[in-house]
Design an enzyme around this catalytic site. Sequence first.
Site, PDB file in Angstrom:
ATOM      1  N   TYR A  28       3.455   2.342 -11.832  1.00 32.02           N
ATOM      2  CA  TYR A  28       4.696   2.980 -11.372  1.00 32.02           C
ATOM      3  C   TYR A  28       5.702   1.952 -10.858  1.00 32.02           C
ATOM      4  O   TYR A  28       6.774   2.319 -10.365  1.00 32.02           O
ATOM      5  CB  TYR A  28       4.391   4.015 -10.280  1.00 32.02           C
ATOM      6  CG  TYR A  28       3.718   3.435  -9.046  1.00 32.02           C
ATOM      7  CD1 TYR A  28       4.463   3.004  -7.955  1.00 32.02           C
ATOM      8  CD2 TYR A  28       2.339   3.296  -8.990  1.00 32.02           C
ATOM      9  CE1 TYR A  28       3.851   2.458  -6.837  1.00 32.02           C
ATOM     10  CE2 TYR A  28       1.715   2.759  -7.881  1.00 32.02           C
ATOM     11  CZ  TYR A  28       2.477   2.339  -6.808  1.00 32.02           C
ATOM     12  OH  TYR A  28       1.871   1.794  -5.712  1.00 32.02           O
ATOM     13  N   LYS A  87     -14.571   0.974  -5.932  1.00 33.71           N
ATOM     14  CA  LYS A  87     -14.740   2.381  -6.306  1.00 33.71           C
ATOM     15  C   LYS A  87     -16.158   2.706  -6.777  1.00 33.71           C
ATOM     16  O   LYS A  87     -16.609   3.851  -6.648  1.00 33.71           O
ATOM     17  CB  LYS A  87     -13.733   2.767  -7.395  1.00 33.71           C
ATOM     18  CG  LYS A  87     -12.292   2.827  -6.916  1.00 33.71           C
ATOM     19  CD  LYS A  87     -11.382   3.347  -8.009  1.00 33.71           C
ATOM     20  CE  LYS A  87      -9.946   3.439  -7.543  1.00 33.71           C
ATOM     21  NZ  LYS A  87      -9.071   4.042  -8.584  1.00 33.71           N
ATOM     22  N   SER A 139       0.818  -1.203   0.000  1.00 32.30           N
ATOM     23  CA  SER A 139       0.000   0.000   0.000  1.00 32.30           C
ATOM     24  C   SER A 139       0.854   1.256   0.000  1.00 32.30           C
ATOM     25  O   SER A 139       1.517   1.573   0.983  1.00 32.30           O
ATOM     26  CB  SER A 139      -0.930   0.019   1.220  1.00 32.30           C
ATOM     27  OG  SER A 139      -1.523   1.287   1.364  1.00 32.30           O
ATOM     28  N   SER A 152      -0.398   4.242  -0.081  1.00 32.52           N
ATOM     29  CA  SER A 152      -1.094   5.202   0.781  1.00 32.52           C
ATOM     30  C   SER A 152      -0.715   5.030   2.245  1.00 32.52           C
ATOM     31  O   SER A 152      -0.444   6.010   2.948  1.00 32.52           O
ATOM     32  CB  SER A 152      -2.609   5.050   0.627  1.00 32.52           C
ATOM     33  OG  SER A 152      -3.003   5.343  -0.684  1.00 32.52           O
ATOM     34  N   GLY A 186       3.002   6.585 -13.464  1.00 31.68           N
ATOM     35  CA  GLY A 186       1.937   7.085 -12.617  1.00 31.68           C
ATOM     36  C   GLY A 186       2.341   7.523 -11.221  1.00 31.68           C
ATOM     37  O   GLY A 186       1.460   7.801 -10.392  1.00 31.68           O
ATOM     38  N   GLY A 201     -12.351   0.880 -13.530  1.00 33.66           N
ATOM     39  CA  GLY A 201     -12.740   2.070 -12.766  1.00 33.66           C
ATOM     40  C   GLY A 201     -11.855   3.275 -13.009  1.00 33.66           C
ATOM     41  O   GLY A 201     -12.344   4.396 -13.172  1.00 33.66           O
TER      42      GLY A 201
END
Length: 250
Positions: A208, A64, A14, A16, A229, A130
């Site tokens: 990425y 999403k 992750s 994030s 990205g 998405g």
Amino acid sequence: MDRYGLIGFPLGHSFSKNYFNEKFANEHIDAEYINYEIPDIRILKEILASTPDLKGLNVTIPYKEKVIKYLDAISPEAKTIGAVNVIRVRHNGKKTLLKGFNSDVIGFTRSIAPLIESFHKKALILGTGGASKAINYGLKSLGLETLFVSRNKRKGLITYDEITADTVHEYNVIVNCTPVGMYPHADECPRLPYEAMDNHNLLYDLLYNPDETLFMKKGAAVGAVTKNGLEMLLLQAFASWEFWNGQEQK
């Protein structure tokens, strides 16, 4: 302590979680970012009920679109796109209010805009998942005409078999929204006539990892401008923080 998190399945590595927990530590913010790997979107209600200090969530595959029915409000962009990847959580007494946003379109447009030239009028969007909806919205907001590419023949789309040299000359911006070429399958790339491309082409990969995908390498070899990205991901994270804290542009 405020809590933020990511819902999706599966999650694996992750970006994030690492990014935000590092931000909280560096900026002395009393908060924590948690990965919620949930096999069913209905578990979201359990997360909300058991985490009263939750302030915001990011949303990834495959939720999403599915998460929208759980929201109390949705931003105009997210509504048009039909996908949400940021949720602001507000607590009003015993009621929890959720508002959905889409930071994909913000991250993407801010990242690709400096690369768009006067000769970039049309774009191919590889994939129909998405993320591709946000990319389509972003490209159109920058004034480009778009065309989706899918493995399967459907009305309004073209297949990879239909892409010719003339196609990549006319649609000289190409955005890869598929997982093809992602580590550990870095030896793969979307099936395109790369040899027909030149320095008028712009190849943008949402991936990425690796830093330079085979899609990008093949484009660069014929003089195309390429970008991965990673910056989009960083810009998405900035936008998420703004959404959670009510700092989004009105």
